[in-house]
Design an enzyme around this catalytic site. Structure first.
Site, PDB file in Angstrom:
ATOM      1  N   LYS A 178       0.840  -1.193   0.000  1.00 28.86           N
ATOM      2  CA  LYS A 178       0.000   0.000   0.000  1.00 28.86           C
ATOM      3  C   LYS A 178       0.877   1.245   0.000  1.00 28.86           C
ATOM      4  O   LYS A 178       1.820   1.349   0.794  1.00 28.86           O
ATOM      5  CB  LYS A 178      -0.893   0.004   1.245  1.00 28.86           C
ATOM      6  CG  LYS A 178      -1.862   1.172   1.288  1.00 28.86           C
ATOM      7  CD  LYS A 178      -2.842   1.048   2.441  1.00 28.86           C
ATOM      8  CE  LYS A 178      -2.281   1.530   3.753  1.00 28.86           C
ATOM      9  NZ  LYS A 178      -2.080   2.973   3.851  1.00 28.86           N
ATOM     10  N   ASP A 226      -3.601   4.350  -1.530  1.00 23.78           N
ATOM     11  CA  ASP A 226      -4.472   4.776  -0.418  1.00 23.78           C
ATOM     12  C   ASP A 226      -4.353   6.282  -0.237  1.00 23.78           C
ATOM     13  O   ASP A 226      -3.591   6.756   0.595  1.00 23.78           O
ATOM     14  CB  ASP A 226      -4.047   4.003   0.846  1.00 23.78           C
ATOM     15  CG  ASP A 226      -4.606   4.599   2.128  1.00 23.78           C
ATOM     16  OD1 ASP A 226      -5.716   5.152   2.084  1.00 23.78           O
ATOM     17  OD2 ASP A 226      -3.915   4.499   3.162  1.00 23.78           O
ATOM     18  N   LYS A 284      -7.313   8.108  -0.059  1.00 26.20           N
ATOM     19  CA  LYS A 284      -8.573   8.461   0.619  1.00 26.20           C
ATOM     20  C   LYS A 284      -9.147   9.764   0.073  1.00 26.20           C
ATOM     21  O   LYS A 284      -9.357  10.738   0.822  1.00 26.20           O
ATOM     22  CB  LYS A 284      -8.363   8.598   2.126  1.00 26.20           C
ATOM     23  CG  LYS A 284      -7.894   7.343   2.825  1.00 26.20           C
ATOM     24  CD  LYS A 284      -7.835   7.552   4.331  1.00 26.20           C
ATOM     25  CE  LYS A 284      -7.270   6.365   5.076  1.00 26.20           C
ATOM     26  NZ  LYS A 284      -5.836   6.113   4.831  1.00 26.20           N
ATOM     27  N   ASP A 294     -13.749  14.827  -1.815  1.00 21.85           N
ATOM     28  CA  ASP A 294     -13.880  16.150  -2.423  1.00 21.85           C
ATOM     29  C   ASP A 294     -15.215  16.185  -3.162  1.00 21.85           C
ATOM     30  O   ASP A 294     -16.014  15.248  -3.032  1.00 21.85           O
ATOM     31  CB  ASP A 294     -12.683  16.383  -3.370  1.00 21.85           C
ATOM     32  CG  ASP A 294     -12.290  17.842  -3.485  1.00 21.85           C
ATOM     33  OD1 ASP A 294     -13.193  18.686  -3.676  1.00 21.85           O
ATOM     34  OD2 ASP A 294     -11.088  18.150  -3.391  1.00 21.85           O
ATOM     35  N   THR A 308      -9.832   3.595  11.630  1.00 23.51           N
ATOM     36  CA  THR A 308      -9.574   2.682  12.755  1.00 23.51           C
ATOM     37  C   THR A 308      -8.877   3.370  13.930  1.00 23.51           C
ATOM     38  O   THR A 308      -8.743   2.787  15.000  1.00 23.51           O
ATOM     39  CB  THR A 308      -8.721   1.487  12.298  1.00 23.51           C
ATOM     40  OG1 THR A 308      -7.524   1.996  11.692  1.00 23.51           O
ATOM     41  CG2 THR A 308      -9.470   0.623  11.313  1.00 23.51           C
ATOM     42  N   ARG A 321       3.210  -0.984  10.568  1.00 23.18           N
ATOM     43  CA  ARG A 321       4.318  -1.037  11.508  1.00 23.18           C
ATOM     44  C   ARG A 321       4.653  -2.405  12.094  1.00 23.18           C
ATOM     45  O   ARG A 321       5.850  -2.687  12.273  1.00 23.18           O
ATOM     46  CB  ARG A 321       4.085   0.018  12.609  1.00 23.18           C
ATOM     47  CG  ARG A 321       4.296   1.436  12.064  1.00 23.18           C
ATOM     48  CD  ARG A 321       3.654   2.492  12.925  1.00 23.18           C
ATOM     49  NE  ARG A 321       2.202   2.467  12.795  1.00 23.18           N
ATOM     50  CZ  ARG A 321       1.377   3.338  13.372  1.00 23.18           C
ATOM     51  NH1 ARG A 321       1.862   4.313  14.126  1.00 23.18           N
ATOM     52  NH2 ARG A 321       0.075   3.245  13.180  1.00 23.18           N
TER      53      ARG A 321
HETATM   54  O1  LIG Z   1      -7.301   3.374   4.331  1.00 21.50           O
HETATM   55  C1  LIG Z   1      -6.453   2.856   5.059  1.00 21.50           C
HETATM   56  O2  LIG Z   1      -5.621   2.094   4.613  1.00 21.50           O
HETATM   57  C2  LIG Z   1      -6.584   3.074   6.519  1.00 21.50           C
HETATM   58  C3  LIG Z   1      -7.860   3.306   6.996  1.00 21.50           C
HETATM   59  C4  LIG Z   1      -8.105   3.279   8.374  1.00 21.50           C
HETATM   60  O3  LIG Z   1      -9.237   3.426   8.827  1.00 21.50           O
HETATM   61  N1  LIG Z   1      -7.045   3.070   9.217  1.00 21.50           N
HETATM   62  C5  LIG Z   1      -5.766   2.894   8.771  1.00 21.50           C
HETATM   63  O4  LIG Z   1      -4.865   2.670   9.595  1.00 21.50           O
HETATM   64  N2  LIG Z   1      -5.508   2.950   7.422  1.00 21.50           N
HETATM   65  C6  LIG Z   1      -4.115   2.835   6.929  1.00 21.50           C
HETATM   66  O5  LIG Z   1      -3.617   1.545   7.265  1.00 21.50           O
HETATM   67  C7  LIG Z   1      -2.251   1.618   7.674  1.00 21.50           C
HETATM   68  C8  LIG Z   1      -2.106   1.028   9.043  1.00 21.50           C
HETATM   69  O6  LIG Z   1      -0.762   1.036   9.426  1.00 21.50           O
HETATM   70  P1  LIG Z   1      -0.256   0.441  10.817  1.00 21.50           P
HETATM   71  O7  LIG Z   1      -1.065   1.108  11.890  1.00 21.50           O
HETATM   72  O8  LIG Z   1       1.188   0.820  10.849  1.00 21.50           O
HETATM   73  O9  LIG Z   1      -0.508  -1.051  10.748  1.00 21.50           O
HETATM   74  C9  LIG Z   1      -1.836   3.071   7.569  1.00 21.50           C
HETATM   75  O10 LIG Z   1      -1.136   3.239   6.341  1.00 21.50           O
HETATM   76  C10 LIG Z   1      -3.135   3.846   7.538  1.00 21.50           C
HETATM   77  O11 LIG Z   1      -3.045   4.995   6.734  1.00 21.50           O
END
Ligand SMILES: O=C(O)c1cc(=O)[nH]c(=O)n1[C@@H]1O[C@H](COP(=O)(O)O)[C@@H](O)[C@H]1O
Length: 235
Positions: free
Chosen positions: A34, A61, A63, A66, A121, A212
């Site tokens: 991603k 990603d 998001k 607009d 999240t 991470r």
């Molecule tokens: O759209 C996303 O990917 C996304 C949506 C969401 O609600 N929460 C979320 O954490 N993400 C993405 O998912 C990834 C989670 O990363 P870690 O928290 O490092 O596992 C990040 O790149 C966020 O930008």
């Protein structure tokens, strides 16, 4: 070989060389990758091209959120890059999501999967209250997921905590892309609605977005292999 697992590794790095150095340690049969706001802002389409050369399918990603015309144009531009999946915020509303879906339907050639973020999240009930949403995340996620499905998108981004309820309310066709994944012993970081990899799959997730816990691990390839093994996915 096409990817055989539901894992999408979030390459949240400040520049292309760091992202590529990590990706080179991973096997495109074991994960997709991603590209998010930080990496795309610093590196642009070149990083997508390089990840494609390495054999990865890419979830772009950004998001988008607009007015319909602007967002549909952005989604079309993402399709031009040949990405596997692109996303928008469901909060952009029905007309925005329909415009994006119609823009992709109207294209010849490659069509990426189109998904919509429901409730991030990183948010919990108190956060929603502060921005004027006086209901539980689960209820808001279901509301936005239903709208997303009515607009004809391929899936939603949500927490795996909501996956079971969405599967029973909306069926098996909608893709459920779930970030906020944390192995049992991992720290939550800035995530709030977290779920383990195995529990996410058991709840009905289609894809697990994991950053991470893999990218900051001492051995990212091993961290990915451990998660894939936990899921009992044979590659
Ligand atoms: O759209 C996303 O990917 C996304 C949506 C969401 O609600 N929460 C979320 O954490 N993400 C993405 O998912 C990834 C989670 O990363 P870690 O928290 O490092 O596992 C990040 O790149 C966020 O930008």
């Amino acid at each position: 070989m096409p990817c055989q697992t539901p894992v999408i590794v979030a390459l949240d790095f400040p520049d292309m060389s760091a992202a590529v150095a990590l990706a080179e340690q991973l096997d495109p049969a074991q994960c997709r990758v991603k590209v998010g706001k930080e990496l795309f802002t610093s590196s642009g389409p070149a990083v997508i091209e390089r990840l494609h050369q390495l054999g990865f399918e890419v979830f772009l990603d950004l998001k988008f959120h607009d007015i319909p015309n602007t967002t549909a144009g952005a989604v079309s531009a993402a399709a031009e890059l040949g990405v596997w999946m692109v996303n928008v915020h469901a909060g952009g509303g029905r007309r925005m999501m329909e415009a994006c879906r119609e823009a992709l339907d109207g294209r010849r050639g490659h069509r990426p999967l189109l998904t919509a973020v429901t409730v991030l999240t990183s948010l919990e009930q108190e956060d929603l209250l502060e921005v004027g949403v006086d209901i539980e995340p689960m209820v808001q996620v279901q509301r936005l997921a239903r709208l997303t499905q009515e607009c004809g998108l391929d899936g939603v981004v949500c927490s795996a905590r909501e996956a079971k309820a969405l599967r029973s309310a909306l069926g098996n066709d909608l893709l459920l892309v779930t970030p906020g994944i944390r192995p049992v012993d991992a720290v939550a970081d800035d995530q709030r609605r977290i779920v383990t990899p195995l529990q996410a799959i058991e709840n009905g997730s289609s894809y697990l977005v994991i950053g991470r816990p893999i990218t900051k691990a001492p051995d990212p390839a091993q961290a990915l292999a451990d998660i894939v093994a936990e899921l009992s996915v044979s590659v």
